[in-house]
Motif scaffolding. Structure first.
Motif, PDB file in Angstrom:
ATOM      1  N   LEU A 172      -2.334  11.209   5.291  1.00  0.00           N
ATOM      2  CA  LEU A 172      -2.176  12.635   5.037  1.00  0.00           C
ATOM      3  C   LEU A 172      -0.766  13.115   5.341  1.00  0.00           C
ATOM      4  CD1 LEU A 172      -5.530  13.944   6.587  1.00  0.00           C
ATOM      5  CD2 LEU A 172      -5.021  13.571   4.164  1.00  0.00           C
ATOM      6  N   LEU A 173      -0.177  12.555   6.397  1.00  0.00           N
ATOM      7  CA  LEU A 173       1.123  13.034   6.857  1.00  0.00           C
ATOM      8  C   LEU A 173       2.298  12.364   6.164  1.00  0.00           C
ATOM      9  CD1 LEU A 173       0.348  13.241  10.691  1.00  0.00           C
ATOM     10  CD2 LEU A 173       0.465  15.139   9.059  1.00  0.00           C
ATOM     11  N   MET A 174       2.171  11.065   5.869  1.00  0.00           N
ATOM     12  CA  MET A 174       3.300  10.315   5.312  1.00  0.00           C
ATOM     13  C   MET A 174       2.944   9.766   3.929  1.00  0.00           C
ATOM     14  SD  MET A 174       5.538  10.762   7.635  1.00  0.00           S
ATOM     15  CE  MET A 174       6.832   9.727   6.982  1.00  0.00           C
ATOM     16  N   THR A 175       2.809  10.672   2.965  1.00  0.00           N
ATOM     17  CA  THR A 175       2.558  10.258   1.593  1.00  0.00           C
ATOM     18  C   THR A 175       3.871   9.860   0.927  1.00  0.00           C
ATOM     19  OG1 THR A 175       2.821  12.498   0.756  1.00  0.00           O
ATOM     20  CG2 THR A 175       0.609  11.832   1.466  1.00  0.00           C
ATOM     21  N   LEU A 176       3.768   9.171  -0.202  1.00  0.00           N
ATOM     22  CA  LEU A 176       4.957   8.721  -0.918  1.00  0.00           C
ATOM     23  C   LEU A 176       5.770   9.913  -1.418  1.00  0.00           C
ATOM     24  CD1 LEU A 176       6.308   6.086  -1.741  1.00  0.00           C
ATOM     25  CD2 LEU A 176       5.085   6.197  -3.915  1.00  0.00           C
TER      26      LEU A 176
ATOM     27  N   PRO B  73      -3.200   6.029  12.898  1.00  0.00           N
ATOM     28  CA  PRO B  73      -3.480   5.466  11.567  1.00  0.00           C
ATOM     29  C   PRO B  73      -4.426   6.310  10.721  1.00  0.00           C
ATOM     30  CG  PRO B  73      -4.634   4.246  13.285  1.00  0.00           C
ATOM     31  CD  PRO B  73      -3.695   5.179  13.980  1.00  0.00           C
ATOM     32  N   LEU B  74      -5.279   7.119  11.345  1.00  0.00           N
ATOM     33  CA  LEU B  74      -6.218   7.941  10.576  1.00  0.00           C
ATOM     34  C   LEU B  74      -5.523   9.109   9.893  1.00  0.00           C
ATOM     35  CD1 LEU B  74      -9.265   8.054  13.055  1.00  0.00           C
ATOM     36  CD2 LEU B  74      -8.892   6.534  11.097  1.00  0.00           C
TER      37      LEU B  74
ATOM     38  N   ARG C 223       6.596   5.078  11.047  1.00  0.00           N
ATOM     39  CA  ARG C 223       5.951   3.953  11.745  1.00  0.00           C
ATOM     40  C   ARG C 223       5.117   4.446  12.930  1.00  0.00           C
ATOM     41  NH1 ARG C 223       4.314  -0.063   9.430  1.00  0.00           N
ATOM     42  NH2 ARG C 223       4.152   1.597   7.892  1.00  0.00           N
ATOM     43  N   TYR C 224       5.577   5.523  13.574  1.00  0.00           N
ATOM     44  CA  TYR C 224       4.823   6.092  14.696  1.00  0.00           C
ATOM     45  C   TYR C 224       3.443   6.544  14.237  1.00  0.00           C
ATOM     46  CZ  TYR C 224       3.311   9.584  18.086  1.00  0.00           C
ATOM     47  OH  TYR C 224       2.571  10.333  18.972  1.00  0.00           O
ATOM     48  N   PHE C 225       3.410   7.278  13.122  1.00  0.00           N
ATOM     49  CA  PHE C 225       2.108   7.721  12.611  1.00  0.00           C
ATOM     50  C   PHE C 225       1.277   6.545  12.103  1.00  0.00           C
ATOM     51  CE2 PHE C 225       4.327  11.884  12.189  1.00  0.00           C
ATOM     52  CZ  PHE C 225       3.444  12.628  12.948  1.00  0.00           C
TER      53      PHE C 225
ATOM     54  N   ARG D  93       0.839  -1.185   0.000  1.00  0.00           N
ATOM     55  CA  ARG D  93       0.000   0.000   0.000  1.00  0.00           C
ATOM     56  C   ARG D  93       0.885   1.249   0.000  1.00  0.00           C
ATOM     57  NH1 ARG D  93      -3.427  -0.585   5.223  1.00  0.00           N
ATOM     58  NH2 ARG D  93      -1.308  -1.000   6.000  1.00  0.00           N
ATOM     59  N   THR D  94       0.252   2.420  -0.148  1.00  0.00           N
ATOM     60  CA  THR D  94       1.012   3.660  -0.245  1.00  0.00           C
ATOM     61  C   THR D  94       1.866   3.899   0.998  1.00  0.00           C
ATOM     62  OG1 THR D  94      -0.706   4.643  -1.625  1.00  0.00           O
ATOM     63  CG2 THR D  94       0.846   6.154  -0.563  1.00  0.00           C
ATOM     64  N   VAL D  95       1.275   3.699   2.166  1.00  0.00           N
ATOM     65  CA  VAL D  95       2.015   3.919   3.410  1.00  0.00           C
ATOM     66  C   VAL D  95       3.158   2.927   3.531  1.00  0.00           C
ATOM     67  CG1 VAL D  95       1.841   3.937   5.926  1.00  0.00           C
ATOM     68  CG2 VAL D  95      -0.027   4.863   4.539  1.00  0.00           C
ATOM     69  N   GLU D  96       2.924   1.678   3.142  1.00  0.00           N
ATOM     70  CA  GLU D  96       3.974   0.666   3.199  1.00  0.00           C
ATOM     71  C   GLU D  96       5.058   0.942   2.162  1.00  0.00           C
ATOM     72  OE1 GLU D  96       1.560  -2.694   2.610  1.00  0.00           O
ATOM     73  OE2 GLU D  96       0.923  -2.854   4.716  1.00  0.00           O
TER      74      GLU D  96
END
Length: 375
Positions: free
Chosen positions: A162-166, A157-158, A150-152, A80-83
Motif C-alpha cells: 500500500l505504501l510503496m507502490t511502483l 510487510p503487510l 526496504r524498511y517497509f 514482484r511489484t515491491v521488488e
C-alpha cells in the motif's frame, strides 16, 4: 560532499576552492606558498590529477553497466511489484551517480590558477559546482528513499504494497530530482568572474566566491540548511532505518533457523535487494557522512592541512559515487551472470564480424587467382 566552496561546508571536487584563495596572490607569492608546503601540494596533486580522474572515469563506465543490467526486461519481469520499486530506485541512483561522475570528471582538468580567456572552460568552472551539487543531493535522498522502501518491506510487510507502490516510487524519484535542482539554483550565483592583469600586460580571469545576494546572513542560513538537508538529516534517517532493518533480518534468521525454513526464490531476491541496500548505506556512512564533521572540526581548529583533508574527503566521496558497480558484482549472482553474458555476446559478435570481413577478403581474391592461373 558539496560544491558550495567554503571552509564552513563540505568539500569541493574541483580546484576552485584553492583558486578562490590563490587568486588574490601574485605569481611569485603563489610559487613561494607552493614551495613552502610541498608535502601538502604533493597530496593535492596526486589526488586531483590522478586519483579523482581515475575514480570518475571508472564511475562513468561502471554506472553505464549498472544501467544496462538493471534496465533489462528479463530482470523487471522476474520481480514482484515491491521488488520492482526497489530496482527502480537502483536505476535512478545509478543515473544520478553517472551524471555526477560525468560532470565531475572535466573539473579535474580545469586550470588551478586562472583562465586565459572567457569561454566554455571558464563558464564550466563557474556553473559546474551547482550541477554537481544537484546529483550529490539527489543520490543522497535516493539512498534514503531506498532505505525507506526496504524498511517497509522488511519491518512492515503487510503495509508495503500500500505504501510503496511502483507508481508512488516513480513519483518520489521525480520529486527528489526536481527538489534537488530547485534547491541548488542559488549555487549558480556562487561565483563571479574577476578580470586581472599579471606581468603588467597579460589579462587573465579568475573565479571568486561571493555571498548569496551579497547578504552574509542569507548565505550562512542557506549553507546551514544545505548541511542539514544534505548530510545530517539523511545520516540520521539512514542509521535509524538500517538499525531497524538489521534487527528484523536477525530476528527472521533466528526464526528460519529454529523452524528449518528454506526461503523461496522470491525471498532470495528480496534478501539480495536488502543486502545491496545495507551495503550502499554502509558505504555512504563511511565515505560521505564523515566529511561534514571532519571538515567542521578542521576549520574550527584552523588546521594547516585543511586543504589536504578536504582533498581526501573529496576522493572518498567520489569513490562512493563510483563503486556501486563492484558492490553489485559481489552481492548479486544475477548481476554477475548478466555482465558475463553481455561481455561474451560482445566478444562473440566481434569475432563473428572479423570472421565475415576476413571471409569476404578471401573471396574477393579468388577471381584474381583464377585469372592469373589462366594466364
Amino acid at each position: 560532499m558539496t560544491h558550495l566552496q567554503d571552509d564552513l561546508l563540505p568539500v569541493n571536487i574541483t580546484m576552485t576552492t584553492m583558486l578562490s584563495n590563490e587568486s588574490t596572490l601574485g605569481p611569485s607569492e603563489q610559487s613561494t606558498a607552493q614551495t613552502e608546503a610541498n608535502p601538502e601540494w604533493d597530496i593535492l596533486n596526486v589526488i586531483n590529477n590522478f586519483g579523482l580522474p581515475t575514480v570518475c572515469l571508472f564511475g562513468i563506465v561502471g554506472n553505464i553497466l549498472n544501467l544496462t543490467i538493471l534496465t533489462r526486461r528479463k530482470l523487471r519481469r522476474s520481480l514482484r511489484t515491491v521488488e520492482q520499486a526497489a530496482n527502480l530506485c537502483l536505476i535512478a541512483l545509478a543515473l544520478s551517480d553517472f551524471m555526477f561522475c560525468l560532470f565531475a570528471f572535466p573539473t579535474t582538468f580545469l586550470p588551478s590558477e586562472h583562465y586565459t580567456e572567457k569561454g566554455f572552460i571558464l563558464y564550466y568552472g563557474m556553473y559546474s559546482p551547482a550541477i554537481i551539487n544537484v546529483f550529490i543531493l539527489t543520490s543522497t535522498w535516493l539512498t534514503v528513499t531506498m532505505a525507506t522502501e526496504r524498511y517497509f518491506a522488511i519491518c512492515h510487510p503487510l503495509n508495503q504494497t500500500l505504501l510503496m507502490t511502483l507508481k508512488r516510487t516513480k513519483l518520489i524519484i521525480v520529486i527528489v530530482y526536481m527538489l534537488s535542482v530547485l534547491f541548488n539554483v542559488p549555487v549558480l550565483w556562487r561565483n563571479q568572474v574577476v578580470q586581472r592583469v599579471i606581468n603588467n600586460s597579460t589579462v587573465v580571469y579568475t573565479l571568486e566566491i561571493i555571498p548569496l545576494g551579497q547578504d552574509k546572513i542569507a548565505d550562512t542560513t542557506y549553507r546551514l540548511v544545505w548541511a542539514i538537508l544534505g548530510n545530517f538529516l539523511p545520516l540520521i534517517l539512514l542509521v535509524g532505518f538500517n538499525i531497524c532493518i538489521c534487527r528484523k533480518i536477525h530476528q527472521s534468521y533466528q526464526y528460519r533457523k529454529k523452524f528449518h525454513f528454506d526461503p523461496s526464490s522470491s525471498q532470495d531476491t528480496n534478501v539480495t535487494l536488502t543486502t545491496t541496500l545495507i551495503v550502499i548505506v554502509v558505504m555512504f556512512l563511511i565515505l560521505v557522512a564523515p566529511s561534514e564533521i571532519v571538515l567542521h572540526i578542521a576549520s574550527m581548529l584552523h588546521s594547516d592541512n585543511y586543504r589536504s583533508i578536504e582533498a581526501i574527503m573529496n576522493f572518498m566521496q567520489s569513490v562512493n559515487f563510483s563503486v556501486n558497480f563492484i558492490l553489485y558484482c559481489i552481492i548479486s549472482s544475477y548481476f554477475r551472470k548478466t555482465l558475463r553474458h553481455i561481455v561474451c555476446c560482445y566478444w562473440r559478435n566481434q569475432r563473428r564480424d572479423s570472421y565475415r570481413l576476413s571471409t569476404k577478403a578471401d573471396m574477393s581474391k579468388v577471381p584474381l587467382q583464377n585469372v592469373n592461373d589462366g594466364l
